[in-house]
Every structure is written in C-alpha cells, then in structure tokens.
Design a protein around this motif. Structure first.
Motif, PDB file in Angstrom:
ATOM      1  N   PRO A   1       9.682   2.330  -2.690  1.00 31.90           N
ATOM      2  CA  PRO A   1       9.369   0.906  -2.813  1.00 31.90           C
ATOM      3  C   PRO A   1       8.570   0.376  -1.611  1.00 31.90           C
ATOM      4  O   PRO A   1       7.760  -0.533  -1.757  1.00 31.90           O
ATOM      5  N   PHE A   2       8.759   0.968  -0.440  1.00 26.88           N
ATOM      6  CA  PHE A   2       7.983   0.589   0.744  1.00 26.88           C
ATOM      7  C   PHE A   2       6.496   0.793   0.471  1.00 26.88           C
ATOM      8  O   PHE A   2       5.684  -0.113   0.660  1.00 26.88           O
ATOM      9  N   PHE A   3       6.140   2.004   0.033  1.00 25.41           N
ATOM     10  CA  PHE A   3       4.736   2.293  -0.254  1.00 25.41           C
ATOM     11  C   PHE A   3       4.241   1.484  -1.450  1.00 25.41           C
ATOM     12  O   PHE A   3       3.101   1.041  -1.471  1.00 25.41           O
ATOM     13  N   PHE A   4       5.087   1.309  -2.452  1.00 25.19           N
ATOM     14  CA  PHE A   4       4.685   0.539  -3.627  1.00 25.19           C
ATOM     15  C   PHE A   4       4.240  -0.861  -3.223  1.00 25.19           C
ATOM     16  O   PHE A   4       3.163  -1.316  -3.598  1.00 25.19           O
ATOM     17  N   LYS A   5       5.079  -1.545  -2.441  1.00 26.99           N
ATOM     18  CA  LYS A   5       4.736  -2.909  -2.008  1.00 26.99           C
ATOM     19  C   LYS A   5       3.514  -2.904  -1.096  1.00 26.99           C
ATOM     20  O   LYS A   5       2.614  -3.729  -1.252  1.00 26.99           O
ATOM     21  N   LEU A   6       3.481  -1.986  -0.137  1.00 28.24           N
ATOM     22  CA  LEU A   6       2.368  -1.924   0.808  1.00 28.24           C
ATOM     23  C   LEU A   6       1.047  -1.671   0.093  1.00 28.24           C
ATOM     24  O   LEU A   6       0.038  -2.325   0.375  1.00 28.24           O
ATOM     25  N   LEU A   7       1.060  -0.728  -0.848  1.00 26.48           N
ATOM     26  CA  LEU A   7      -0.173  -0.322  -1.503  1.00 26.48           C
ATOM     27  C   LEU A   7      -0.552  -1.212  -2.690  1.00 26.48           C
ATOM     28  O   LEU A   7      -1.580  -0.992  -3.325  1.00 26.48           O
ATOM     29  N   GLN A   8       0.248  -2.214  -2.965  1.00 28.40           N
ATOM     30  CA  GLN A   8      -0.094  -3.215  -3.980  1.00 28.40           C
ATOM     31  C   GLN A   8      -0.545  -4.519  -3.325  1.00 28.40           C
ATOM     32  O   GLN A   8      -0.922  -5.451  -4.010  1.00 28.40           O
ATOM     33  N   SER A   9      -0.494  -4.552  -1.999  1.00 25.00           N
ATOM     34  CA  SER A   9      -0.771  -5.792  -1.276  1.00 25.00           C
ATOM     35  C   SER A   9      -2.239  -5.885  -0.861  1.00 25.00           C
ATOM     36  O   SER A   9      -3.011  -4.947  -1.034  1.00 25.00           O
ATOM     37  N   ASP A  10      -2.558  -7.001  -0.268  1.00 21.15           N
ATOM     38  CA  ASP A  10      -3.902  -7.208   0.260  1.00 21.15           C
ATOM     39  C   ASP A  10      -3.916  -6.954   1.772  1.00 21.15           C
ATOM     40  O   ASP A  10      -4.754  -7.469   2.488  1.00 21.15           O
ATOM     41  N   MET A  11      -2.989  -6.147   2.230  1.00 20.05           N
ATOM     42  CA  MET A  11      -2.906  -5.868   3.663  1.00 20.05           C
ATOM     43  C   MET A  11      -4.016  -4.909   4.096  1.00 20.05           C
ATOM     44  O   MET A  11      -4.561  -4.161   3.280  1.00 20.05           O
ATOM     45  N   LYS A  12      -4.311  -4.956   5.378  1.00 21.72           N
ATOM     46  CA  LYS A  12      -5.374  -4.134   5.969  1.00 21.72           C
ATOM     47  C   LYS A  12      -5.176  -2.646   5.646  1.00 21.72           C
ATOM     48  O   LYS A  12      -6.135  -1.945   5.317  1.00 21.72           O
ATOM     49  N   GLU A  13      -3.939  -2.166   5.722  1.00 26.18           N
ATOM     50  CA  GLU A  13      -3.651  -0.750   5.461  1.00 26.18           C
ATOM     51  C   GLU A  13      -4.107  -0.337   4.070  1.00 26.18           C
ATOM     52  O   GLU A  13      -4.675   0.737   3.883  1.00 26.18           O
ATOM     53  N   ASN A  14      -3.858  -1.197   3.107  1.00 30.87           N
ATOM     54  CA  ASN A  14      -4.259  -0.900   1.731  1.00 30.87           C
ATOM     55  C   ASN A  14      -5.776  -0.911   1.590  1.00 30.87           C
ATOM     56  O   ASN A  14      -6.367  -0.027   0.969  1.00 30.87           O
ATOM     57  N   ARG A  15      -6.412  -1.909   2.154  1.00 30.71           N
ATOM     58  CA  ARG A  15      -7.877  -2.016   2.050  1.00 30.71           C
ATOM     59  C   ARG A  15      -8.580  -0.856   2.752  1.00 30.71           C
ATOM     60  O   ARG A  15      -9.543  -0.303   2.233  1.00 30.71           O
ATOM     61  N   GLU A  16      -8.103  -0.484   3.944  1.00 35.21           N
ATOM     62  CA  GLU A  16      -8.753   0.574   4.721  1.00 35.21           C
ATOM     63  C   GLU A  16      -8.332   1.978   4.298  1.00 35.21           C
ATOM     64  O   GLU A  16      -9.009   2.949   4.611  1.00 35.21           O
ATOM     65  N   GLY A  17      -7.196   2.076   3.628  1.00 34.66           N
ATOM     66  CA  GLY A  17      -6.710   3.387   3.211  1.00 34.66           C
ATOM     67  C   GLY A  17      -6.080   4.188   4.334  1.00 34.66           C
ATOM     68  O   GLY A  17      -5.975   5.404   4.253  1.00 34.66           O
ATOM     69  N   ILE A  18      -5.652   3.489   5.389  1.00 31.52           N
ATOM     70  CA  ILE A  18      -5.000   4.153   6.529  1.00 31.52           C
ATOM     71  C   ILE A  18      -3.719   3.396   6.858  1.00 31.52           C
ATOM     72  O   ILE A  18      -3.738   2.181   7.066  1.00 31.52           O
ATOM     73  N   VAL A  19      -2.599   4.128   6.907  1.00 33.53           N
ATOM     74  CA  VAL A  19      -1.320   3.531   7.271  1.00 33.53           C
ATOM     75  C   VAL A  19      -0.847   4.208   8.551  1.00 33.53           C
ATOM     76  O   VAL A  19      -0.730   5.433   8.603  1.00 33.53           O
ATOM     77  N   ARG A  20      -0.600   3.397   9.582  1.00 38.75           N
ATOM     78  CA  ARG A  20      -0.153   3.916  10.881  1.00 38.75           C
ATOM     79  C   ARG A  20       1.345   3.704  11.032  1.00 38.75           C
ATOM     80  O   ARG A  20       1.859   2.636  10.716  1.00 38.75           O
ATOM     81  N   PHE A  21       2.009   4.734  11.547  1.00 38.23           N
ATOM     82  CA  PHE A  21       3.449   4.676  11.781  1.00 38.23           C
ATOM     83  C   PHE A  21       3.716   4.917  13.265  1.00 38.23           C
ATOM     84  O   PHE A  21       3.503   6.019  13.763  1.00 38.23           O
ATOM     85  N   GLU A  22       4.181   3.882  13.939  1.00 38.40           N
ATOM     86  CA  GLU A  22       4.473   3.981  15.374  1.00 38.40           C
ATOM     87  C   GLU A  22       5.821   4.636  15.639  1.00 38.40           C
ATOM     88  O   GLU A  22       6.107   5.001  16.770  1.00 38.40           O
ATOM     89  N   GLU A  23       6.640   4.767  14.612  1.00 34.04           N
ATOM     90  CA  GLU A  23       7.997   5.271  14.823  1.00 34.04           C
ATOM     91  C   GLU A  23       8.276   6.623  14.161  1.00 34.04           C
ATOM     92  O   GLU A  23       9.381   7.122  14.256  1.00 34.04           O
ATOM     93  N   ILE A  24       7.294   7.217  13.514  1.00 32.08           N
ATOM     94  CA  ILE A  24       7.507   8.490  12.815  1.00 32.08           C
ATOM     95  C   ILE A  24       6.566   9.539  13.396  1.00 32.08           C
ATOM     96  O   ILE A  24       5.364   9.316  13.479  1.00 32.08           O
ATOM     97  N   SER A  25       7.132  10.693  13.766  1.00 38.20           N
ATOM     98  CA  SER A  25       6.328  11.787  14.325  1.00 38.20           C
ATOM     99  C   SER A  25       5.659  12.585  13.210  1.00 38.20           C
ATOM    100  O   SER A  25       6.046  12.492  12.042  1.00 38.20           O
TER     101      SER A  25
END
Length: 181
Positions: A57-81
C-alpha cells in the motif's frame, strides 16, 4: 462440443509461481522496469511500478500520487540499505527471502515502513526462534517499537514462563555493564 474445465487450484498456483519468477527475471535484467529505488548507501534497484503497487500500500499510494518521486521515477530511501532493499525486492517478487540474524531487524523495520505484512511476519518468526533469556527483553521492546503483535504476545509468554532465569540474566547483564563503565 466439449465443455472446457476450469484450471485446478494447483495449476493456478503453479502459474502464479511461474509468473512471479518471470517478473523477477525481468527485474534482474532491467527489462520493462519503470521505477528506480535508491537506498541510503546509493545503491540503485530497478523495478516495476505495478508489481510494487500490488505488493505494498505504501508504493500504491506513492505511485498513484502527483509527488516528485512518481513523476521522476526515482524513489529515495534514507533509512533502507542496499542489502535490505535487495531482500525486500526478492520477497516482493518471489514471496520468499533468506532471513538471518544480521538482517531480521532491518527487514522488520523496512516491512513496517513499506507496509509489507508478509515480510514482517516471516522476519518476526525468525526473531522469535532466536529468543533466549539474554535477549527476550530487548526483543520485547523492539517488537513494541514496530507493532509486531504476534512477537509481543509470544515474547511476553516467554518472559512469564522463564521469569526467574530472565530476571537473573538481566541482573547479570546489568552488573556486567557496570563493570565495563
């Protein structure tokens, strides 16, 4: 004309397993991938938006939104190695992952953040099997921090069933810590 029989549950399960294997192969070959995940150690992983959205559901909401990550196709994770993200993607694409002493807590944290309950449960059960008098109290607090309900319940049972030895171990560890100071 003969009636066509529906496929059996076993045939359907085999098809789903084969489909997941092929999707994972496509991911590993960077074929038809449309999103890049970047981890805190700058490792990049290509994936498929539809697979991530179906799994979380995290990715579902993120990738259905108008957020920068969705538009650019890049998702950054500061807390996951990178190592943990590889395991997360392995679970998303195959339904299995190798949980170890080294990665189990990081997998729980990532699964909690990304809303992937199956991964969280597998990792919790591994942590539960590793429980001892020496680590049950810290395991309990960790389970509370990440809302691991089954692990909280089973850790409480373990502590109650082994109360005397847990108290002794806790006292011993506290004495040992004071000596180190």
């Amino acid at each position: 004309m003969e009636d066509i029989q529906p496929i059996s549950d076993a045939e359907q399960a085999a098809f789903c397993v084969e489909l997941a294997k092929r999707l994972n192969m496509l991911r590993r070959q960077d074929h038809l991938c449309d999103i890049t995940l970047v981890t805190k150690d700058e490792k990049e992983f290509k994936a498929h938006r539809n697979v991530l959205s179906a799994a979380s559901p995290f990715f579902f909401k993120l990738l259905q939104s108008d957020m920068k990550e969705n538009r650019e196709g890049i998702v950054r994770f500061e807390e996951i190695s990178g190592a943990v993200m590889e395991d997360v993607l392995e679970f998303i694409y195959t339904g299995s992952v190798e949980v170890t002493q080294e990665n189990c807590k990081d997998l729980i944290a990532a699964a909690n953040y990304l809303l992937i309950p199956g991964l969280k449960t597998v990792s919790e059960r591994f942590l539960e099997r590793q429980m001892s008098e020496a680590n049950c109290i810290s395991t309990f607090y960790f389970a509370e921090m990440y809302q691991c309900d089954e692990l909280i319940t089973n850790t409480r049972k373990f502590i109650h069933a082994n109360f005397a030895s847990v108290a002794e171990m806790d006292e011993f560890l506290n004495l040992e810590a004071k000596e180190v100071e």
